[in-house]
Design a protein around this motif. Structure first.
Motif, PDB file in Angstrom:
ATOM      1  N   GLU A  21      42.206  44.662  38.074  1.00  0.00           N
ATOM      2  CA  GLU A  21      41.647  46.059  37.176  1.00  0.00           C
ATOM      3  C   GLU A  21      40.169  45.987  37.906  1.00  0.00           C
ATOM      4  OE1 GLU A  21      43.631  48.720  36.330  1.00  0.00           O
ATOM      5  OE2 GLU A  21      45.349  47.201  36.498  1.00  0.00           O
ATOM      6  N   ARG A  22      40.078  47.251  38.424  1.00  0.00           N
ATOM      7  CA  ARG A  22      38.675  47.324  38.941  1.00  0.00           C
ATOM      8  C   ARG A  22      37.992  48.394  38.178  1.00  0.00           C
ATOM      9  NH1 ARG A  22      35.371  44.828  40.163  1.00  0.00           N
ATOM     10  NH2 ARG A  22      34.208  45.175  42.681  1.00  0.00           N
ATOM     11  N   PRO A  23      36.695  48.183  38.007  1.00  0.00           N
ATOM     12  CA  PRO A  23      36.005  50.336  37.330  1.00  0.00           C
ATOM     13  C   PRO A  23      36.907  51.128  37.886  1.00  0.00           C
ATOM     14  CG  PRO A  23      34.495  48.665  37.586  1.00  0.00           C
ATOM     15  CD  PRO A  23      35.582  48.020  38.559  1.00  0.00           C
ATOM     16  N   ASP A  24      37.683  51.795  39.129  1.00  0.00           N
ATOM     17  CA  ASP A  24      37.503  52.735  39.344  1.00  0.00           C
ATOM     18  C   ASP A  24      39.198  53.003  40.210  1.00  0.00           C
ATOM     19  OD1 ASP A  24      36.911  51.121  41.887  1.00  0.00           O
ATOM     20  OD2 ASP A  24      35.572  53.050  42.612  1.00  0.00           O
ATOM     21  N   CYS A  25      39.812  51.559  39.678  1.00  0.00           N
ATOM     22  CA  CYS A  25      41.372  51.611  40.935  1.00  0.00           C
ATOM     23  C   CYS A  25      41.995  50.128  40.216  1.00  0.00           C
ATOM     24  CB  CYS A  25      41.069  51.821  41.999  1.00  0.00           C
ATOM     25  SG  CYS A  25      40.441  49.828  43.264  1.00  0.00           S
ATOM     26  N   ARG A  53      41.750  48.760  48.272  1.00  0.00           N
ATOM     27  CA  ARG A  53      41.726  50.008  47.999  1.00  0.00           C
ATOM     28  C   ARG A  53      42.318  51.219  48.492  1.00  0.00           C
ATOM     29  NH1 ARG A  53      36.775  51.645  44.824  1.00  0.00           N
ATOM     30  NH2 ARG A  53      36.515  49.832  43.802  1.00  0.00           N
ATOM     31  N   MET A  82      37.819  57.698  42.854  1.00  0.00           N
ATOM     32  CA  MET A  82      38.038  56.222  43.646  1.00  0.00           C
ATOM     33  C   MET A  82      36.776  56.258  44.371  1.00  0.00           C
ATOM     34  SD  MET A  82      40.218  53.591  45.484  1.00  0.00           S
ATOM     35  CE  MET A  82      40.235  54.550  46.877  1.00  0.00           C
ATOM     36  N   GLU A  91      33.299  43.908  46.918  1.00  0.00           N
ATOM     37  CA  GLU A  91      32.597  43.241  45.022  1.00  0.00           C
ATOM     38  C   GLU A  91      34.047  43.481  44.948  1.00  0.00           C
ATOM     39  OE1 GLU A  91      30.446  42.631  44.428  1.00  0.00           O
ATOM     40  OE2 GLU A  91      28.749  43.114  45.306  1.00  0.00           O
ATOM     41  N   ASP A  92      34.870  44.697  45.579  1.00  0.00           N
ATOM     42  CA  ASP A  92      36.480  44.173  45.696  1.00  0.00           C
ATOM     43  C   ASP A  92      36.642  42.576  45.579  1.00  0.00           C
ATOM     44  OD1 ASP A  92      36.682  46.990  44.228  1.00  0.00           O
ATOM     45  OD2 ASP A  92      37.566  47.021  46.320  1.00  0.00           O
ATOM     46  N   ALA A 115      35.452  40.255  43.405  1.00  0.00           N
ATOM     47  CA  ALA A 115      36.004  40.060  41.851  1.00  0.00           C
ATOM     48  C   ALA A 115      37.259  39.475  42.105  1.00  0.00           C
ATOM     49  CB  ALA A 115      36.424  41.393  41.476  1.00  0.00           C
TER      50      ALA A 115
END
Length: 401
Positions: A136-140, A184, A195, A205-206, A209
């Protein structure tokens, strides 16, 4: 036949010996002789065919020409069986030159067909891989797979994702814990409303993470095409995460000092949303990435592509319309990248193509060698076994600086 046979001291061979030497049935040799494809050999006093060494080599060449699809009429001219050529050497040069052109055209068609087959294999591989894991990412939410045991190794692409790396991941899973993910907007990491755009900065950054999910510390990376650009940005933002990164053909047009190429790339990206077929054609022509070109070869300036199916058009609306532009037009921070252990490589069959030229320019700026890899720009997916064998020593080598 050839003049070499006129010397009585030449060793002569019977038809059975010639058949065994060149792997052509004796009946086939007789058939070609009857058809006038090869000149009739001499006969001994008992009427048996006797072939000189020069005759055998000429027939061996005939076999090669036939295997590559040269018409029998052209072969007859090449061997001189029709007896019409005033200058056989000039005629043979003309025949071979024309045939080479036909073979190259045929190879291009087969290469395109192979790429389509490889993509479909990847699609079916993805469908059979089961449910991916999610980050899970902040926007996707990013879809990822893990296989194998050993040091963590991340295979990174853009747009290539889990499906594109499936075969390579299997090859490497005996030595590494191999992590692949869909960037993404690609595959199962589906685009959602709100997104962030898939720029190298966001994709880095993805990836950071994802690395943190597994290790939080240094890891090994292999990045191809846009994924190699993502790794350049990861190296700039998070150098502590990179144990070693192998970068295969980052297509950085910004390093080529070519205003026309930059303009053509920008124009292709600009029309992708409304006319993805045109965008794919224009990017294919300017990049040359679908071709196989050795050191002395250049990709053709234009080769018409077939109409893409609806699914491929939708994928390229996103890839060429949103993802490719920021990656191709990305300008790496050379001084920051110097601090990270990198290996730069390019396809041995990518010569004079945009991505290999850009990788060469990056290697020159970083004062690093450029390592040849199997295949062309798509070698990681189309030749996974050979690519895996070639990449293993690159992941183990110490920093070359």
């Amino acid at each position: 036949m050839d003049d070499e046979g006129d010397d009585e001291r030449d060793e002569l061979f019977g038809i059975a010996e010639v058949s065994e030497r060149i792997g052509l049935a004796a009946d086939t040799l007789r058939y070609f002789e009857r058809q006038g494809v090869v000149p009739a050999p001499r006969r001994d006093s008992a009427g048996r065919r006797r072939y000189a060494a020069g005759d055998v080599e000429l027939i061996r060449m005939l076999v090669h020409l036939r295997e590559t699809g040269m018409p029998l009429a052209d072969i007859a001219q090449f061997t001189g069986a029709d007896g019409r050529a005033a200058d056989p050497a000039v005629l043979r040069l003309e025949l071979l030159t024309a045939h080479r052109r036909r073979v190259r055209e045929r190879r291009e068609e087969l290469d395109r067909a192979l790429d389509v087959i490889s993509r479909k294999i990847a699609d079916y591989d993805e469908q059979g891989a089961g449910t991916p894991r999610r980050l899970e990412r902040p926007d996707c939410a990013l879809a990822f797979d893990v296989r194998g045991e050993g040091p963590p190794l991340f295979l990174v692409g853009a747009p290539a994702g889990r499906a594109g790396f499936a075969a390579l991941a299997r090859e490497l899973a005996e030595r590494f814990t191999v992590v692949t993910h869909d960037p993404r907007g690609i595959g199962d990491s589906r685009a959602v409303t709100g997104m962030a755009a898939p720029t190298p900065e966001v994709l880095a950054e993805d990836l950071a993470a994802l690395v943190d999910r597994f290790t939080g510390g240094p890891a090994l990376f292999v990045g191809t095409s846009g994924g190699a650009v993502t790794l350049l940005e990861l190296a700039t933002r998070h150098p502590q995460l990179v144990n070693r990164a192998v970068l295969h053909e980052p297509p950085l047009v910004t390093l080529l000092d070519d205003a026309d190429l930059t303009s053509r790339a920008t124009a292709a990206f600009a029309v992708a949303e409304g006319d993805p077929q045109r965008a794919v054609q224009e990017f294919y022509d300017l990049s040359g990435a679908g071709h196989h070109t050795g050191p002395g070869e250049t990709p053709p300036p234009h080769l018409a592509l077939p109409e893409l199916p609806a699914g491929e058009l939708d994928k390229n609306r996103y890839f060429l319309g949103r993802m490719a532009g920021p990656s191709v037009l990305y300008a790496p921070d050379i001084e920051a990248v110097r601090r990270v252990p990198l290996t730069l490589c390019a396809g041995a069959l990518s010569h004079h193509q945009l991505a290999r030229r850009a990788t060469r320019a990056l290697a020159d700026r970083l004062e690093l060698p450029l390592v040849d890899m199997p295949g062309n720009h798509l070698g990681a997916s189309t030749e996974p076994a050979a690519f895996a064998r070639a990449v293993l020593p690159l992941l183990r080598q110490p920093d070359a600086r």
